[in-house]
Design an enzyme around this catalytic site. Structure first.
Site, PDB file in Angstrom:
ATOM      1  CE  LYS A   1     -10.257   3.386   6.863  1.00 53.40           C
ATOM      2  NZ  LYS A   1     -10.747   2.042   6.486  1.00 53.40           N
TER       3      LYS A   1
ATOM      4  CG  ASP B   1      -8.678   0.002   9.415  1.00 56.45           C
ATOM      5  OD1 ASP B   1      -9.481   0.856   9.808  1.00 56.45           O
ATOM      6  OD2 ASP B   1      -9.056  -1.109   8.975  1.00 56.45           O
TER       7      ASP B   1
ATOM      8  N   GLY C   1       0.774  -1.248   0.000  1.00 56.46           N
ATOM      9  CA  GLY C   1       0.000   0.000   0.000  1.00 56.46           C
ATOM     10  C   GLY C   1       0.799   1.286   0.000  1.00 56.46           C
TER      11      GLY C   1
ATOM     12  CD  GLU D   1       0.954   0.738   6.464  1.00 57.08           C
ATOM     13  OE1 GLU D   1       1.297   0.789   5.264  1.00 57.08           O
ATOM     14  OE2 GLU D   1       0.630  -0.321   7.021  1.00 57.08           O
TER      15      GLU D   1
END
Ligand code: IMP
Ligand code: MG
Length: 174
Positions: free
Chosen positions: A130, A102, A43, A98
């Protein structure tokens, strides 16, 4: 126009400004240090490529891949390193890069592993956070943008390995 582009959450311009802001801060904080950026695959590859070019310092880059066994769009506490770093971290100034934190399970595990390798310093930079979804304790040192409880794709982030190459971030679904 693709379906995803109708639900843009962060535009290319917003992402560019965010990366520039983070890079300015990192450049200030790491001046005179031995910066090693560690990207978490897959990612982070787009974010890291832009961030590394915006940081005005000599730096090295390395990658590792981790997977956490969970179902669908949720991760779990069972994190494993599927491809490890190629350099030792001992006495390096390590900045983990990163895409998104999450639940925090992946980074809680990885930061513990990295800390055990005796870096001189260890910090975490995440493009997206998040916080409302956190289950494991992770405190990023640099945060680009906060996201609510939404599943997003683009700029490196995928759903089922797709959409990583979108130059913006959009909300999946509906
Ligand atoms: P965590 O272990 O729950 O913090 O999740 C970490 C990984 O899950 C991230 O590095 C992403 O690869 C993936 N992930 C979490 N949220 C999203 C999202 O909204 N879109 C795409 N991938 C996500
Ligand atoms: Mg990731």
């Amino acid at each position: 126009m693709t379906d995803e582009s109708k639900k843009i959450l962060f535009s290319t311009e917003t992402l560019r400004e965010t990366v520039q802001r983070l890079a300015r801060q990192i450049t200030e904080d790491y001046r005179g240090k031995d910066l090693l950026m560690v990207g978490v695959l897959k990612g982070s590859f787009v974010f890291l490529a832009d961030l590394a070019r915006a940081v005005d310092l000599p730096c090295e880059v390395d990658f590792l891949a981790a997977s956490s066994y969970g179902s669908g769009t949720a991760s779990s506490g069972n994190v494993t390193i599927t491809h490890d770093l190629s350099v030792p971290l001992k006495d390096r100034d390590v900045l983990v890069v990163e895409d998104i934190v999450d639940s925090g399970h992946t980074l809680a595990y990885l930061m513990k592993v990295f800390a055990s390798r005796s870096p001189r310093s260890l910090r975490l930079c995440t493009l997206l956070d998040k916080p409302s979804r956190r289950e494991a304790e992770v405190h990023p040192d640099y945060v680009g943008l906060e996201v609510g409880n939404q599943f997003i794709v683009g700029y490196g982030l995928d759903y089922d390995e797709k959409y990583r190459n979108l130059p913006y971030i959009s909300v999946l679904g509906d």
